[in-house]
Design a protein around this motif. Structure first.
Motif, PDB file in Angstrom:
ATOM      1  N   ILE A 204      31.384  45.619  49.929  1.00  0.00           N
ATOM      2  CA  ILE A 204      31.300  44.624  48.858  1.00  0.00           C
ATOM      3  C   ILE A 204      30.006  44.884  48.102  1.00  0.00           C
ATOM      4  N   PHE A 205      30.137  45.110  46.786  1.00  0.00           N
ATOM      5  CA  PHE A 205      28.977  45.438  45.969  1.00  0.00           C
ATOM      6  C   PHE A 205      28.607  44.343  44.975  1.00  0.00           C
ATOM      7  N   THR A 206      29.537  43.439  44.636  1.00  0.00           N
ATOM      8  CA  THR A 206      29.228  42.435  43.622  1.00  0.00           C
ATOM      9  C   THR A 206      29.947  41.131  43.930  1.00  0.00           C
ATOM     10  N   ILE A 207      29.251  40.010  43.722  1.00  0.00           N
ATOM     11  CA  ILE A 207      29.819  38.667  43.843  1.00  0.00           C
ATOM     12  C   ILE A 207      29.391  37.901  42.599  1.00  0.00           C
ATOM     13  N   ASN A 208      30.364  37.364  41.848  1.00  0.00           N
ATOM     14  CA  ASN A 208      30.072  36.705  40.572  1.00  0.00           C
ATOM     15  C   ASN A 208      30.890  35.434  40.456  1.00  0.00           C
ATOM     16  N   ASN A 209      30.234  34.326  40.053  1.00  0.00           N
ATOM     17  CA  ASN A 209      30.957  33.063  39.964  1.00  0.00           C
ATOM     18  C   ASN A 209      31.163  32.634  38.523  1.00  0.00           C
ATOM     19  N   SER A 210      32.241  31.892  38.309  1.00  0.00           N
ATOM     20  CA  SER A 210      32.470  31.161  37.070  1.00  0.00           C
ATOM     21  C   SER A 210      32.559  29.690  37.454  1.00  0.00           C
ATOM     22  N   SER A 211      33.064  28.841  36.561  1.00  0.00           N
ATOM     23  CA  SER A 211      33.072  27.409  36.848  1.00  0.00           C
ATOM     24  C   SER A 211      34.009  27.040  37.989  1.00  0.00           C
ATOM     25  N   ASN A 212      35.098  27.787  38.173  1.00  0.00           N
ATOM     26  CA  ASN A 212      36.081  27.371  39.171  1.00  0.00           C
ATOM     27  C   ASN A 212      36.533  28.472  40.123  1.00  0.00           C
ATOM     28  N   GLU A 213      35.959  29.665  40.019  1.00  0.00           N
ATOM     29  CA  GLU A 213      36.338  30.719  40.950  1.00  0.00           C
ATOM     30  C   GLU A 213      35.233  31.764  41.036  1.00  0.00           C
ATOM     31  N   VAL A 214      35.344  32.594  42.047  1.00  0.00           N
ATOM     32  CA  VAL A 214      34.366  33.657  42.249  1.00  0.00           C
ATOM     33  C   VAL A 214      35.119  34.968  42.420  1.00  0.00           C
ATOM     34  N   LEU A 215      34.586  36.022  41.798  1.00  0.00           N
ATOM     35  CA  LEU A 215      35.160  37.355  41.938  1.00  0.00           C
ATOM     36  C   LEU A 215      34.288  38.173  42.871  1.00  0.00           C
ATOM     37  N   ILE A 216      34.929  38.830  43.815  1.00  0.00           N
ATOM     38  CA  ILE A 216      34.238  39.689  44.770  1.00  0.00           C
ATOM     39  C   ILE A 216      34.780  41.099  44.592  1.00  0.00           C
ATOM     40  N   GLY A 217      33.880  42.046  44.376  1.00  0.00           N
ATOM     41  CA  GLY A 217      34.312  43.403  44.085  1.00  0.00           C
ATOM     42  C   GLY A 217      33.623  44.431  44.953  1.00  0.00           C
ATOM     43  N   GLY A 218      34.296  45.545  45.141  1.00  0.00           N
ATOM     44  CA  GLY A 218      33.741  46.641  45.923  1.00  0.00           C
ATOM     45  C   GLY A 218      34.784  47.713  46.102  1.00  0.00           C
ATOM     46  N   SER A 219      34.954  48.146  47.347  1.00  0.00           N
ATOM     47  CA  SER A 219      36.001  49.113  47.655  1.00  0.00           C
ATOM     48  C   SER A 219      36.709  48.675  48.922  1.00  0.00           C
ATOM     49  N   PHE A 220      38.012  48.873  48.950  1.00  0.00           N
ATOM     50  CA  PHE A 220      38.837  48.552  50.111  1.00  0.00           C
ATOM     51  C   PHE A 220      39.452  49.863  50.565  1.00  0.00           C
ATOM     52  N   SER A 221      39.043  50.336  51.741  1.00  0.00           N
ATOM     53  CA  SER A 221      39.320  51.708  52.141  1.00  0.00           C
ATOM     54  C   SER A 221      38.656  52.602  51.097  1.00  0.00           C
ATOM     55  N   ILE A 222      39.398  53.424  50.376  1.00  0.00           N
ATOM     56  CA  ILE A 222      38.774  54.257  49.346  1.00  0.00           C
ATOM     57  C   ILE A 222      39.087  53.752  47.945  1.00  0.00           C
ATOM     58  N   TYR A 223      39.697  52.557  47.826  1.00  0.00           N
ATOM     59  CA  TYR A 223      40.202  52.109  46.537  1.00  0.00           C
ATOM     60  C   TYR A 223      39.324  51.020  45.928  1.00  0.00           C
ATOM     61  N   THR A 224      39.267  51.001  44.578  1.00  0.00           N
ATOM     62  CA  THR A 224      38.610  49.898  43.894  1.00  0.00           C
ATOM     63  C   THR A 224      39.256  48.598  44.347  1.00  0.00           C
TER      64      THR A 224
END
Length: 381
Positions: A204-224
């Motif tokens: 997990i490389f990034t965690i970003n919130n908005s008013s009602n949800e949060v996006l978590i991004g990175g890689s899962f196995s070798i995939y975006t």
């Protein structure tokens, strides 16, 4: 895709900001709309958050010989002044990768060496006092905490950790996601593991919130990989994880009812090249994923900033300089349908962008020989 290529991609995804070893030349660009400010106390500025219309909290590291020290402080835009925050050596022999705020206190996360082991590290700074939150990540060592944010009265922290196999001869990288609420911690990694029946391989490389949800991004196995959590339900449902292409998501920002996310992907052409290289990857995220074409085919998107319909994207790209290949940055700015280049540098890398009080502000570092120095970029919008 054969096993050799899978191995190449897996190794490449471990590197947070990849050193690009491919030859490409982009034309020099100058603008009178921006200024560069050097903060020599920092070797690299990695993260920042606006704390008022005139000030930002910045974090990064200072390289001291063979060791590093995580640093933080407040920079005031109107009078070009800087105040150091005393972290009492909390990140000695380490670095800060991300900083988050709940409006009154700040959470710094990163990693540091304890002996020979690299461990996830987190400290809360509240009204001049420092509280050690690293205890909540003791089961994820060796590892690193790359991202943090405040959401639904909870500190969310994500990163990766290593499990060694075959007597230490082989290692596998797994993601972790922890929520800290008050004095309690919730290991959301276990939720993902139970749904999958195994530990979630990736980062997990990034965690970003908005008013009602949060996006978590990175890689899962070798995939975006990206997944969304709502205010009503912080449980991670792996069936909602969106992944599409070999690569990794490094940054994201709310964009209307959608999200913009970016990082790097590996195409069949880039993997089969004599020296495999990453391709900048920009997408919108909602109920599905749509890829946005950009005019750069080699590099890594390191940051995205949004404000209303205005968008800024920082891309780390290679430059040919005096017969050497160096890593610099390009910044694209405008509407999503008409992004244009407004800044580039062959020796300055931008790690993060944000809009603040009529400016697009970026932080990063400038390469100076074998050393580097922290920089702020102010672009008038």
């Amino acid at each position: 895709m054969n096993s050799k290529n899978m191995k190449i991609i897996s190794i490449a995804l471990v590197v947070f900001f990849i050193i690009l070893l491919v030859s490409a030349i982009y034309s020099t660009y100058f603008s009178e709309n921006y200024s560069i400010i050097y903060l020599p106390k920092f070797s690299k500025i990695v993260s920042f958050i606006p704390i008022s219309s005139n000030s930002i909290l910045i974090a990064g590291n200072e390289i001291l010989g063979n060791t590093t020290e995580g640093l933080a402080g407040i920079y005031y835009i109107n009078n070009n002044s800087f105040i150091d925050l005393n972290l009492n050596g909390s990140f000695d022999n380490g670095s800060i990768y991300s900083v988050a705020s709940n409006g009154s206190s700040y959470l710094f996360v990163g990693a540091k060496y304890i002996g020979t082991e690299l461990v996830p590290t987190a400290f809360l700074y509240d009204n001049g006092k420092i509280y050690n939150y690293s205890k909540y990540f003791s089961s994820f060592a060796p590892g690193q905490a790359f991202a943090a944010d405040w959401f639904n009265r909870t500190w969310l922290v994500g990163g990766d950790f290593v499990i060694y196999q075959s007597g230490g001869q082989h290692s596998i990288m797994f993601m972790f996601l922890v929520g800290i609420k008050g004095n309690e911690a919730i290991d959301y990694t276990k939720n993902i593991s139970m749904e999958l029946g195994e530990l979630p391989e990736g980062e997990i490389f990034t965690i970003n919130n908005s008013s009602n949800e949060v996006l978590i991004g990175g890689s899962f196995s070798i995939y975006t990989s990206v997944f969304l959590l709502s205010n009503e339900n912080l449980n991670v449902d792996p069936s909602t994880i969106l992944y599409k292409t070999p690569g990794s998501i490094l940054t994201a920002s709310p964009y209307g009812k959608l999200w913009l996310a970016g990082g790097m992907e590996f195409t069949p052409q880039s993997v089969e090249a004599p020296q495999p290289y990453p391709v900048p990857y920009l997408i919108t995220v909602g109920n599905n994923i749509s890829q946005i074409n950009i005019p750069y085919k080699i590099g890594v998107i390191t940051s995205i900033a949004t404000e209303s319909d205005k968008i800024a994207v920082a891309i780390r790209v290679p430059f040919s300089q005096y017969q050497n290949i160096t890593g610099g940055s390009v910044i694209l700015y405008g509407k999503l349908s008409s992004l244009s280049k407004v800044y580039q540098s062959e020796d300055i890398s931008i790690n993060q962008l944000s809009f603040i009080h009529g400016y697009l502000l970026g932080v990063g570092y400038k390469i100076a020989g074998n050393n580097s120095v922290g920089v702020l970029l102010l672009y008038k919008v």
